[in-house]
Motif scaffolding. Structure first.
Motif, PDB file in Angstrom:
ATOM      1  N   PRO A   1       0.802  -1.232   0.000  1.00 46.04           N
ATOM      2  CA  PRO A   1       0.000   0.000   0.000  1.00 46.04           C
ATOM      3  C   PRO A   1       0.826   1.270   0.000  1.00 46.04           C
ATOM      4  N   HIS A   2       2.059   1.207   0.519  1.00 48.66           N
ATOM      5  CA  HIS A   2       2.908   2.395   0.567  1.00 48.66           C
ATOM      6  C   HIS A   2       4.044   2.355  -0.452  1.00 48.66           C
ATOM      7  N   GLY A   3       4.037   1.364  -1.303  1.00 53.16           N
ATOM      8  CA  GLY A   3       4.989   1.317  -2.400  1.00 53.16           C
ATOM      9  C   GLY A   3       6.381   0.855  -2.054  1.00 53.16           C
ATOM     10  N   HIS A   4       6.619   0.358  -0.832  1.00 52.42           N
ATOM     11  CA  HIS A   4       7.968  -0.050  -0.450  1.00 52.42           C
ATOM     12  C   HIS A   4       8.097  -1.550  -0.232  1.00 52.42           C
ATOM     13  N   THR A   5       7.006  -2.252  -0.154  1.00 58.33           N
ATOM     14  CA  THR A   5       7.030  -3.697   0.049  1.00 58.33           C
ATOM     15  C   THR A   5       6.207  -4.363  -1.047  1.00 58.33           C
ATOM     16  N   ALA A   6       6.348  -5.673  -1.147  1.00 60.32           N
ATOM     17  CA  ALA A   6       5.587  -6.417  -2.145  1.00 60.32           C
ATOM     18  C   ALA A   6       5.200  -7.772  -1.582  1.00 60.32           C
ATOM     19  N   THR A   7       4.068  -8.277  -2.027  1.00 62.15           N
ATOM     20  CA  THR A   7       3.580  -9.590  -1.655  1.00 62.15           C
ATOM     21  C   THR A   7       3.542 -10.462  -2.894  1.00 62.15           C
ATOM     22  N   ARG A   8       4.020 -11.704  -2.776  1.00 61.60           N
ATOM     23  CA  ARG A   8       3.938 -12.623  -3.899  1.00 61.60           C
ATOM     24  C   ARG A   8       2.540 -13.225  -3.930  1.00 61.60           C
ATOM     25  N   ILE A   9       1.952 -13.257  -5.123  1.00 59.94           N
ATOM     26  CA  ILE A   9       0.565 -13.675  -5.314  1.00 59.94           C
ATOM     27  C   ILE A   9       0.517 -14.778  -6.359  1.00 59.94           C
ATOM     28  N   VAL A  10      -0.387 -15.729  -6.175  1.00 58.07           N
ATOM     29  CA  VAL A  10      -0.682 -16.731  -7.195  1.00 58.07           C
ATOM     30  C   VAL A  10      -2.088 -16.458  -7.722  1.00 58.07           C
ATOM     31  N   TYR A  11      -2.166 -16.284  -9.047  1.00 51.93           N
ATOM     32  CA  TYR A  11      -3.433 -15.955  -9.702  1.00 51.93           C
ATOM     33  C   TYR A  11      -3.898 -17.131 -10.547  1.00 51.93           C
ATOM     34  N   ALA A  12      -5.189 -17.480 -10.445  1.00 49.65           N
ATOM     35  CA  ALA A  12      -5.788 -18.540 -11.252  1.00 49.65           C
ATOM     36  C   ALA A  12      -6.765 -17.902 -12.238  1.00 49.65           C
ATOM     37  N   PRO A  13      -6.409 -17.791 -13.525  1.00 49.23           N
ATOM     38  CA  PRO A  13      -7.291 -17.135 -14.500  1.00 49.23           C
ATOM     39  C   PRO A  13      -8.657 -17.795 -14.627  1.00 49.23           C
ATOM     40  N   ALA A  14      -8.725 -19.124 -14.497  1.00 47.91           N
ATOM     41  CA  ALA A  14     -10.001 -19.815 -14.707  1.00 47.91           C
ATOM     42  C   ALA A  14     -11.048 -19.393 -13.688  1.00 47.91           C
ATOM     43  N   THR A  15     -10.615 -19.098 -12.458  1.00 44.18           N
ATOM     44  CA  THR A  15     -11.554 -18.714 -11.399  1.00 44.18           C
ATOM     45  C   THR A  15     -11.394 -17.255 -10.983  1.00 44.18           C
ATOM     46  N   ASP A  16     -10.433 -16.555 -11.597  1.00 40.78           N
ATOM     47  CA  ASP A  16     -10.149 -15.156 -11.280  1.00 40.78           C
ATOM     48  C   ASP A  16      -9.898 -14.961  -9.780  1.00 40.78           C
ATOM     49  N   THR A  17      -9.105 -15.870  -9.200  1.00 41.29           N
ATOM     50  CA  THR A  17      -8.800 -15.791  -7.779  1.00 41.29           C
ATOM     51  C   THR A  17      -7.326 -15.482  -7.566  1.00 41.29           C
ATOM     52  N   HIS A  18      -7.035 -14.765  -6.473  1.00 42.13           N
ATOM     53  CA  HIS A  18      -5.679 -14.367  -6.117  1.00 42.13           C
ATOM     54  C   HIS A  18      -5.383 -14.873  -4.713  1.00 42.13           C
ATOM     55  N   VAL A  19      -4.276 -15.594  -4.547  1.00 41.31           N
ATOM     56  CA  VAL A  19      -3.886 -16.115  -3.242  1.00 41.31           C
ATOM     57  C   VAL A  19      -2.566 -15.466  -2.833  1.00 41.31           C
ATOM     58  N   ALA A  20      -2.574 -14.757  -1.711  1.00 42.95           N
ATOM     59  CA  ALA A  20      -1.350 -14.147  -1.186  1.00 42.95           C
ATOM     60  C   ALA A  20      -0.521 -15.212  -0.481  1.00 42.95           C
ATOM     61  N   LEU A  21       0.780 -15.198  -0.719  1.00 48.28           N
ATOM     62  CA  LEU A  21       1.674 -16.225  -0.185  1.00 48.28           C
ATOM     63  C   LEU A  21       2.365 -15.765   1.087  1.00 48.28           C
ATOM     64  N   ALA A  22       2.512 -16.684   2.019  1.00 48.65           N
ATOM     65  CA  ALA A  22       3.345 -16.504   3.217  1.00 48.65           C
ATOM     66  C   ALA A  22       2.909 -15.328   4.078  1.00 48.65           C
ATOM     67  N   THR A  23       1.618 -15.026   4.122  1.00 48.51           N
ATOM     68  CA  THR A  23       1.165 -13.886   4.925  1.00 48.51           C
ATOM     69  C   THR A  23       1.337 -14.133   6.418  1.00 48.51           C
ATOM     70  N   ALA A  24       1.327 -15.392   6.848  1.00 46.84           N
ATOM     71  CA  ALA A  24       1.477 -15.698   8.268  1.00 46.84           C
ATOM     72  C   ALA A  24       2.903 -16.075   8.639  1.00 46.84           C
ATOM     73  N   TRP A  25       3.779 -16.177   7.658  1.00 45.38           N
ATOM     74  CA  TRP A  25       5.170 -16.549   7.943  1.00 45.38           C
ATOM     75  C   TRP A  25       5.952 -15.303   8.348  1.00 45.38           C
ATOM     76  N   PRO A  26       6.691 -15.336   9.459  1.00 46.27           N
ATOM     77  CA  PRO A  26       7.371 -14.141   9.969  1.00 46.27           C
ATOM     78  C   PRO A  26       8.693 -13.862   9.265  1.00 46.27           C
ATOM     79  N   GLY A  27       8.638 -13.670   7.983  1.00 43.45           N
ATOM     80  CA  GLY A  27       9.849 -13.406   7.220  1.00 43.45           C
ATOM     81  C   GLY A  27       9.519 -12.757   5.891  1.00 43.45           C
ATOM     82  N   THR A  28      10.535 -12.653   5.044  1.00 47.43           N
ATOM     83  CA  THR A  28      10.408 -12.011   3.743  1.00 47.43           C
ATOM     84  C   THR A  28      10.795 -12.986   2.646  1.00 47.43           C
ATOM     85  N   LEU A  29       9.926 -13.160   1.664  1.00 45.67           N
ATOM     86  CA  LEU A  29      10.237 -14.027   0.540  1.00 45.67           C
ATOM     87  C   LEU A  29      11.223 -13.342  -0.385  1.00 45.67           C
TER      88      LEU A  29
END
Length: 239
Positions: free
Chosen positions: A132-160
């Motif tokens: 939201p502030h332009g300094h971090t990024a989240t890795r996302i997996v997108y499924a075109p068939a269902t138009d769904t986005h899954v955020a990765l490692a949101t509960a893991w206390p680290g940085t991918l």
């Protein structure tokens, strides 16, 4: 390369405009920011380099590409401007036809500069979403068939740091927890993380074999990196 080996896709910078070419010829090499930019476009040709044609328009900057395994489409990281600022802060991910470059859809309008990667079966796309502030990024997996986005490692206390598809149901990569790098496995369906191994020192490269073996270039700050491997049993067992 296309999956069937018959075509090649690549990025190429447009040649200078006649005005810019004339300036260069008279040794006027001043750079005018935001003017007369040379855009990078997506091109496609046959395997012998013949019949090359541009698939994207001349005023769209293409930063990265990922050809879908079925050969029908590309995922592109694009921006309306040239430069690192545009790539990192003003990019979007779009899907275009591999036949004529026609727009098939927009995945996100707030993409980070991270690489794009399709799952082996082509049902999911890995991309980066700007924070939201332009300094971090989240890795996302997108499924075109269902138009769904899954955020990765949101509960893991680290940085991918880096991720690759091991198979259709698993991503393997490296993340930092504190100052320690860890080899990770991530489920793309829910984003959950399993720590496979704690690594010694910074990781400068990662490669996955089809049999599950992992090769790593890693080392400490005071010595050159070395290449080591982990077997499938060691990876799956966390050894």
């Amino acid at each position: 390369w296309s999956a069937d080996g018959t075509r090649v896709a690549y990025l190429a910078i447009d040649p200078p405009s006649p005005e810019r070419a004339a300036r260069i010829a008279r040794k006027d090499d001043a750079v005018e920011v935001g003017r007369d930019a040379q855009f990078t476009r997506l091109w496609i040709s046959d395997a012998n380099g013949r019949d090359a044609r541009a698939l994207t328009p001349p005023d769209l900057q293409v930063q990265d590409l990922a050809w879908s395994p079925d050969g029908r489409s590309f995922a592109l990281l694009v921006s309306d401007e040239v430069g690192l600022g545009a790539m990192w802060y003003r990019s979007r991910v779009v899907l275009v036809s591999a036949e004529d470059g026609g727009m098939l859809g927009t995945v996100t309008t707030r993409a980070s500069g991270g690489p794009l990667a399709w799952s082996p079966d082509g049902t999911r796309l890995l991309y980066g979403q700007l924070g939201p502030h332009g300094h971090t990024a989240t890795r996302i997996v997108y499924a075109p068939a269902t138009d769904t986005h899954v955020a990765l490692a949101t509960a893991w206390p680290g940085t991918l740091r880096t991720l690759q598809w091991r198979d259709d149901g698993t991503l393997v990569g490296v993340g930092l927890r504190g100052v320690r790098p860890h080899l990770l496995a991530i489920d793309p369906s829910d984003g959950e993380v399993v720590e496979l191994a704690e690594l010694q020192g910074p990781v400068r490269g990662l490669s996955l074999a089809r049999n599950g073996r992992v090769a790593l270039a890693h080392g400490r700050a005071e010595q050159p990196p070395e290449v080591g491997t982990l077997s499938e049993a060691e990876v799956l067992g966390g050894g």
